[in-house]
Enzyme design. Structure first.
Site, PDB file in Angstrom:
ATOM      1  N   ASP A   1      57.625  -0.507  77.648  1.00  0.00           N
ATOM      2  CA  ASP A   1      57.460   0.874  77.178  1.00  0.00           C
ATOM      3  C   ASP A   1      56.038   0.993  76.644  1.00  0.00           C
ATOM      4  O   ASP A   1      55.797   0.914  75.439  1.00  0.00           O
ATOM      5  CB  ASP A   1      58.497   1.191  76.095  1.00  0.00           C
ATOM      6  CG  ASP A   1      58.327   2.604  75.554  1.00  0.00           C
ATOM      7  OD1 ASP A   1      57.575   3.391  76.171  1.00  0.00           O
ATOM      8  OD2 ASP A   1      58.914   2.915  74.511  1.00  0.00           O
ATOM      9  N   LEU A   2      55.101   1.121  77.571  1.00  0.00           N
ATOM     10  CA  LEU A   2      53.682   1.019  77.208  1.00  0.00           C
ATOM     11  C   LEU A   2      53.143   2.372  76.769  1.00  0.00           C
ATOM     12  O   LEU A   2      53.007   3.284  77.579  1.00  0.00           O
ATOM     13  CB  LEU A   2      52.885   0.474  78.394  1.00  0.00           C
ATOM     14  CG  LEU A   2      53.367  -0.888  78.914  1.00  0.00           C
ATOM     15  CD1 LEU A   2      52.505  -1.345  80.084  1.00  0.00           C
ATOM     16  CD2 LEU A   2      53.381  -1.933  77.798  1.00  0.00           C
ATOM     17  N   GLU A   3      52.868   2.472  75.491  1.00  0.00           N
ATOM     18  CA  GLU A   3      52.355   3.720  74.932  1.00  0.00           C
ATOM     19  C   GLU A   3      51.102   3.433  74.103  1.00  0.00           C
ATOM     20  O   GLU A   3      50.857   4.080  73.087  1.00  0.00           O
ATOM     21  CB  GLU A   3      53.438   4.399  74.082  1.00  0.00           C
ATOM     22  CG  GLU A   3      54.729   4.634  74.862  1.00  0.00           C
ATOM     23  CD  GLU A   3      55.762   5.477  74.120  1.00  0.00           C
ATOM     24  OE1 GLU A   3      55.392   6.189  73.180  1.00  0.00           O
ATOM     25  OE2 GLU A   3      56.943   5.411  74.500  1.00  0.00           O
ATOM     26  N   ALA A   4      50.326   2.435  74.563  1.00  0.00           N
ATOM     27  CA  ALA A   4      49.144   2.035  73.793  1.00  0.00           C
ATOM     28  C   ALA A   4      48.187   3.209  73.612  1.00  0.00           C
ATOM     29  O   ALA A   4      48.035   4.065  74.501  1.00  0.00           O
ATOM     30  CB  ALA A   4      48.425   0.888  74.495  1.00  0.00           C
TER      31      ALA A   4
END
Ligand SMILES: *[C@@H]1O[C@H](CO)[C@@H](O)[C@H](O)[C@H]1NC(C)=O
Length: 351
Positions: free
Chosen positions: A173-176
């Protein structure tokens, strides 16, 4: 010293009275739900007793190692005690005492459910994998710590936060969101190497393990597109919420019209043209209550509305559609309709 649940688990396994039907990755009627970030959460064994759910995503391992040898950090809210592993005399951010997560995974397995460990999330958002070597180290660490227990790992005294049970896969869940990142690609590169390394670990163990991702509804997803183009994802739990321009409400309002701002069609098209895995399943990610997507309450659909949206897109894409993803367990439980959690209705729509 790693915590061991061996005894408790073997007793539980012996006492298990029934075995539910097995998980079907190819189904278009699965329900996936996130757990780990709710307030005053029920325990994982309780989640794993819920017949409406097929996949539980444990959220989140939310800090990534910044150098080879470091441990990642996690946050599972009230599911863990404050105790942490130490490394070279220093306290890390990896929980060493989350007493009911291991037994919960065991319970999920007894009930025919899969459990994925979700990585990333929205707090904090400063994670990255700036080199291929670090990405591969992180994949190997996660596999050793949360995958099938090996004698080598155990003898080395390395962390096993959930005891001797194994998760069934990992979810990205990549929300960088990194202010002043050192270079443009910094926030999305090397996740392909990460996934490929996990896959080679999966292959060498011989079991059934999965990779999922949870992109936003905007197409393409700025953090995940690169990895989806270059490595094999089994499931995409697209978050059709928190982005008003393409959310479930747009989907519902667009039903039966010639054009729609909802991006399920656009996701199918983009995956057909770009995805390394041409058989990736797309899940309709929805908030489980009107407060689950705080910045976007309109994304919540009543069961009647949800039924129309689910049926339309499952009918349009019977093989691409994988099911529904819900955010998250406590919002779901606190949204009873005629006394039953929202997920009960999603389950019966899909069935
Ligand atoms: C990310 O932010 C957290 C919380 O502010 C901080 O503790 C951590 O050191 C940061 N990690 C990186 C890689 O900068």
């Amino acid at each position: 010293v790693p915590i061991m649940f061996t005894r408790a688990i073997s007793v539980a396994a012996t006492l298990a009275a029934t075995v539910s039907a097995g998980f079907n990755a190819g189904s278009n009627s699965n329900v996936a739900i996130y757990w780990g970030q709710g307030d005053a959460q029920i325990t994982l064994p309780e989640v794993c007793s819920d017949a409406s759910v097929d996949i539980v995503n444990l959220a989140f391992v939310n800090e990534f190692p910044t150098a080879i040898g470091e441990y990642p950090g996690n946050n599972f809210a009230n599911a863990c005690e404050p105790d942490k592993y130490t490394l070279n005399g220093k306290t890390t951010k990896l929980s060493s005492n989350c007493p009911l997560i291991g037994p919960g995974i065991q319970k999920c397995h007894e009930n025919g459910k899969k459990v994925f460990l979700s990585l990333g999330g929205g707090l904090p958002t400063n994670y990255s994998l700036p080199s291929q070597e670090l990405a591969e180290y992180f994949a190997d660490f996660l596999w050793g710590a949360f995958g099938p227990l090996t004698a080598e790992w155990e003898e080395a005294g390395k962390p096993r936060p959930f005891g001797d049970v194994s998760v069934d896969g990992f979810d990205l869940d990549l929300e960088a969101w990194i202010e002043g990142a050192p270079f443009n690609e910094y926030q999305y590169i090397n996740y392909d190497h990460f996934v490929n390394r996990l896959r080679s670990n999966y292959a060498s163990s011989g079991g059934e393990y999965y990779i999922s991702g949870a992109p936003q509804c905007t197409v393409p997803d700025s953090r995940m597109a690169y990895a989806i183009e270059r490595s094999h994802f089994d499931f995409l739990f697209v978050q059709f919420y928190n982005t008003l321009e393409c959310n479930t409400r747009r989907g519902y309002e667009g039903l039966g019209k010639d054009t729609t701002d909802f991006t399920f069609d656009a996701w199918v098209k983009w995956l057909n043209e770009n995805s390394a895995n041409q058989n990736t399943k797309i899940y309709l990610g929805m908030p489980a209550s009107s407060t689950a997507a705080l910045s976007d309450p309109t994304a919540y659909l009543t069961p009647t509305e949800a039924e129309k949206l689910i049926n339309a897109y499952r009918t349009a894409y019977p093989t691409k559609f994988g099911g529904v993803m819900l955010w998250e367990v406590m919002r779901n439980i606190r949204n009873p309709i005629c006394g039953k959690p929202y997920s009960t209705y999603i389950r019966s729509i899909l069935d």
